[in-house]
Design an enzyme around this catalytic site. Structure first.
Site, short mmCIF file in Angstrom:
data_model
loop_
_atom_site.label_atom_id
_atom_site.label_comp_id
_atom_site.label_asym_id
_atom_site.label_seq_id
_atom_site.Cartn_x
_atom_site.Cartn_y
_atom_site.Cartn_z
N ASP A 212 0.83 -1.20 0.00
CA ASP A 212 0.00 0.00 0.00
C ASP A 212 0.86 1.26 0.00
O ASP A 212 0.54 2.24 -0.66
CB ASP A 212 -0.93 0.00 1.21
N ASP B 145 2.82 1.47 -3.70
CA ASP B 145 2.11 1.77 -4.95
C ASP B 145 1.91 3.28 -5.14
O ASP B 145 2.05 3.79 -6.25
CB ASP B 145 0.79 1.01 -5.04
N ARG C 261 3.50 8.31 -7.93
CA ARG C 261 3.97 9.70 -7.91
C ARG C 261 5.32 9.84 -8.59
O ARG C 261 5.59 10.81 -9.28
CB ARG C 261 4.03 10.21 -6.47
N ASP D 209 -7.35 3.45 -3.97
CA ASP D 209 -6.46 3.15 -2.85
C ASP D 209 -7.18 3.35 -1.52
O ASP D 209 -7.08 2.52 -0.62
CB ASP D 209 -5.21 4.02 -2.92
N HIS D 210 -7.91 4.44 -1.38
CA HIS D 210 -8.63 4.69 -0.14
C HIS D 210 -9.77 3.69 0.05
O HIS D 210 -10.11 3.34 1.18
CB HIS D 210 -9.17 6.12 -0.09
N ASP E 8 -8.16 0.68 1.40
CA ASP E 8 -7.83 0.94 2.80
C ASP E 8 -9.06 0.80 3.69
O ASP E 8 -8.96 0.29 4.81
CB ASP E 8 -7.23 2.33 2.96
#
Length: 116
Positions: A31, A34, A39, A52-53, A56
């Protein structure tokens, strides 16, 4: 974990705890990597951040359930409080990022807090 302790009070075999610990470490590592890779290569996007969130949020549920099974909290009010508090902390961090555009975690990040 939920298979071996469906009522959240049973004891699971030792290998299940080891597997959960390794899985959580693997998830946290991947996590963190990535986002940094996206970025670095210039391929980050709002959709990737949302995905991603979302991952999560799902992992917060599973990690909370694993914690409850490990501590044998049962399905009473204390389990409800622990689960709800983890959701509230996660939601407030996401809400702050939505309002300010920056996720400021201070000296201790999410990974460091989970390792405690």
């Amino acid at each position: 974990m939920a298979f071996y302790c469906p009522a959240i009070v049973e004891e699971a075999p030792r290998w299940v705890y080891l597997f959960c610990a390794i899985s959580i470490f693997w998830y946290q590592t991947m996590d963190a990597l990535d986002g940094k890779q996206a970025r670095r290569t210039g391929t980050s996007s709002p959709l990737g951040e949302l995905f991603d969130h979302g991952c999560d949020a799902m992992s917060t549920t599973l990690i909370g359930l694993t914690f409850a099974c490990t501590m044998r909290l049962g399905s009473g009010w204390f389990f409800f409080f622990v689960t709800l508090s983890s959701y509230c902390v996660f939601f407030m961090a996401q809400w702050e990022e939505y309002q300010t555009g920056i996720m400021e975690l201070g000296y201790m990040g999410v990974t460091e807090i989970q390792l405690l």
